[in-house]
Design a protein around this motif. Structure first.
Motif, short mmCIF file in Angstrom:
data_model
loop_
_atom_site.label_atom_id
_atom_site.label_comp_id
_atom_site.label_asym_id
_atom_site.label_seq_id
_atom_site.Cartn_x
_atom_site.Cartn_y
_atom_site.Cartn_z
N LEU A 144 56.40 42.14 99.53
CA LEU A 144 55.07 42.20 100.15
C LEU A 144 54.19 41.02 99.75
O LEU A 144 52.99 41.14 99.58
N ARG A 145 54.80 39.85 99.68
CA ARG A 145 54.06 38.65 99.27
C ARG A 145 53.51 37.85 100.44
O ARG A 145 52.96 36.77 100.25
N GLY A 146 53.66 38.38 101.65
CA GLY A 146 53.10 37.72 102.82
C GLY A 146 54.05 36.71 103.43
O GLY A 146 54.90 36.15 102.75
N VAL A 147 53.89 36.50 104.73
CA VAL A 147 54.70 35.53 105.46
C VAL A 147 53.79 34.82 106.46
O VAL A 147 53.20 35.47 107.33
N GLY A 163 44.05 33.44 97.74
CA GLY A 163 45.44 33.33 98.17
C GLY A 163 45.74 33.80 99.57
O GLY A 163 46.89 33.73 100.01
N LEU A 164 44.73 34.28 100.31
CA LEU A 164 44.97 34.66 101.70
C LEU A 164 45.06 33.40 102.56
O LEU A 164 44.39 32.41 102.29
N PRO A 165 45.86 33.41 103.62
CA PRO A 165 45.91 32.25 104.50
C PRO A 165 44.54 31.95 105.10
O PRO A 165 43.82 32.86 105.52
N SER A 203 59.33 44.10 106.66
CA SER A 203 59.79 43.40 107.86
C SER A 203 58.74 42.43 108.38
O SER A 203 59.07 41.47 109.07
N CYS A 204 57.47 42.66 108.06
CA CYS A 204 56.40 41.73 108.45
C CYS A 204 55.77 41.03 107.26
O CYS A 204 55.50 39.83 107.29
N HIS A 205 55.51 41.81 106.18
CA HIS A 205 54.79 41.27 105.02
C HIS A 205 55.70 40.57 104.02
O HIS A 205 55.22 40.05 103.02
N ASN A 211 50.85 33.66 108.39
CA ASN A 211 49.49 34.18 108.45
C ASN A 211 49.42 35.69 108.27
O ASN A 211 48.35 36.29 108.41
N ILE A 212 50.56 36.32 107.99
CA ILE A 212 50.57 37.76 107.67
C ILE A 212 50.22 37.89 106.20
O ILE A 212 50.89 37.31 105.34
N PRO A 213 49.18 38.62 105.86
CA PRO A 213 48.64 38.56 104.49
C PRO A 213 49.54 39.20 103.45
O PRO A 213 50.28 40.16 103.75
N PRO A 214 49.48 38.72 102.22
CA PRO A 214 50.18 39.37 101.11
C PRO A 214 49.47 40.66 100.72
O PRO A 214 48.25 40.79 100.84
N LEU A 215 50.25 41.62 100.24
CA LEU A 215 49.72 42.89 99.75
C LEU A 215 49.98 43.08 98.27
O LEU A 215 49.31 43.88 97.62
N ALA A 216 50.96 42.38 97.74
CA ALA A 216 51.40 42.60 96.37
C ALA A 216 50.27 42.37 95.37
O ALA A 216 49.60 41.34 95.40
N GLY A 217 50.07 43.35 94.50
CA GLY A 217 49.10 43.25 93.43
C GLY A 217 47.66 43.52 93.80
O GLY A 217 46.78 43.51 92.94
#
Length: 325
Positions: free
Chosen positions: A264-267, A121-123, A258-260, A269-275
Motif C-alpha cells: 500500500l505504498r502507492g502507485v 509524500g503524496l503525489p 491491485s491499485c495502491h 498518482n494513486i496515493p500511498p496508505l501505508a503508515g
C-alpha cells in the motif's frame, strides 16, 4: 396467478427486503461510526477563561518561542523544528489572505493529524486534484461543522500557490507517527480539538467496532509540535484480516494492493496508505461510500467502498496504518 410466477415474486420480494435490511444495517453502523471517525468539538464552556494570547509557548527540544497571537487566526503556523524540512513557500507558512496557512492544519512537515490529511509524500498532481475537488464541491471532509474549512480554503487559494504547496508537500518524506495497537479495551475518551482525547483517570472500556486514535500528549498536539505522535487502538485480529483484504479483496471488493501497490505504498498518482492515520482512512472510505467524494477520479473507490462493511474498513485501515511507508 401461476405457482411459478408466485415463486418469482416471492423470491424477488425477499431479495428486495434483504437488500433494504442490509442498507439499513449499514447506514446504522455508519451513523454509529460518525462519533469516532468524524469527531465534533463540544460547545465551548462559557465559564472557561480565554487563553492568554501573548504568553510565550515552548515545546521540548526546540529553542523557538511563539504566542497564540502569532498563529491562532490560521494565518501562520508554529515552526518548532525548521531543520526538519525545507523552507516553506509563503502559502504554506503564512497563507495569503483570505487563504490560510496550509501548515496550520497539515503542519510544516506535512504529517497532518487524525482530523485532517497527511500531505507529506503524496503525489503533487493528486494534491492538486483533491483541492480542485473541494473547490468544485465534489469532495467533502465530514460533518457540516468541519466540512466548511477545506472548501473555503480551496476557493481562496490561487492556482499558483496551490502548485507551490503541492510541490512542497509532495517532496517531503512521510514518517509514520501513529502506533497501531490491537486491544479488546481502550481508554475512555472525550472529544477535544476535533479529535479523541483520553479521559483523566485511565478508565477503560471495550473497543467494539471502533478505532480509537489519541494523542500521546494532547498539550503538545495543540502546540502543533511535530516530534511526538499518536496511538491508534484497533480491534483484535484487525491487522491480519486487513492484510487478507488488501492482498485478495473480499466479496465483490478488489484487493487494495491491485491499485495502491504492494504494501500500500502507492502507485503513480494513486496515493500511498501505508503508515497513515487509520481514522483518516476509515473516514475517507465512509465518504466514498456515502457520496462525499464524487469527482471523476473518485469513481473507482466509490465502487469499491460500496462493497465494504464498517468492519472491513476498520480492518483495512488498521493494516494500512501498521505498514511501513
Amino acid at each position: 396467478m401461476s405457482v411459478a410466477v408466485s415463486l418469482v415474486l416471492l423470491v424477488t420480494g425477499s431479495s428486495v427486503v434483504l437488500a433494504q435490511n442490509a442498507r439499513t444495517s449499514r447506514n446504522a453502523e455508519i451513523r454509529t461510526a460518525m462519533t469516532w471517525a468524524f469527531p465534533l468539538n463540544p460547545p465551548p464552556d462559557p465559564n472557561t477563561p480565554p487563553p492568554d494570547m501573548h504568553k510565550p509557548l515552548h515545546v521540548p527540544g526546540s529553542t523557538r518561542s511563539y504566542t497564540l497571537a502569532q498563529y491562532d487566526a490560521m494565518f501562520g503556523a508554529p515552526d518548532w523544528f525548521p531543520q526538519d524540512h525545507p523552507p516553506m513557500p509563503r502559502i504554506v507558512a503564512r497563507g495569503r489572505k483570505p487563504a490560510w496557512a496550509c501548515a496550520y492544519c497539515h503542519l510544516p512537515n506535512g504529517q497532518g493529524r487524525p482530523e485532517n490529511a497527511a500531505l507529506a509524500g503524496l503525489p503533487a498532481a493528486y494534491i492538486i486534484e483533491q483541492v480542485k475537488a473541494f473547490r468544485s464541491g465534489e469532495r467533502a471532509s465530514g460533518r457540516a461543522a468541519t466540512a466548511k474549512f477545506m472548501p473555503a480554503e480551496a476557493r481562496n487559494v490561487g492556482d499558483v500557490d496551490l502548485r507551490l504547496a503541492a510541490a512542497y508537500f509532495s517532496k517531503l518524506e512521510f514518517k509514520p507517527w501513529t502506533r497501531v495497537i490491537e486491544s479488546p479495551t481502550v481508554p475512555k475518551t472525550h472529544i477535544a480539538h476535533w479529535m479523541l482525547a483520553a479521559d483523566a483517570g485511565g478508565a477503560r472500556e471495550p473497543i467494539g467496532e471502533r478505532i480509537i486514535e489519541t494523542s500521546t500528549d494532547m498539550e503538545r498536539t495543540e502546540l502543533r509540535d511535530t516530534r511526538f505522535g499518536f496511538i491508534a487502538y484497533v480491534p483484535p485480529g484487525s491487522i491480519a484480516r486487513g492484510a487478507v483484504i488488501a492482498a485478495k479483496g473480499i466479496g465483490a471488493a478488489q484487493a487494495c494492493e491491485s491499485c495502491h501497490g504492494a504494501d500500500l505504498r502507492g502507485v503513480g498518482n494513486i496515493p500511498p496508505l501505508a503508515g497513515r492515520s487509520p481514522t483518516y482512512i476509515v473516514r475517507e472510505l465512509i465518504l466514498f461510500q456515502t457520496g462525499g467524494r464524487s469527482n471523476a477520479g473518485a469513481a473507482p473507490m466509490q465502487r469499491e467502498a460500496l462493497h465494504l462493511s464498517l468492519r472491513d474498513m476498520i480492518a483495512v485501515a488498521a493494516y494500512a496504518a501498521s505498514r511501513e511507508p
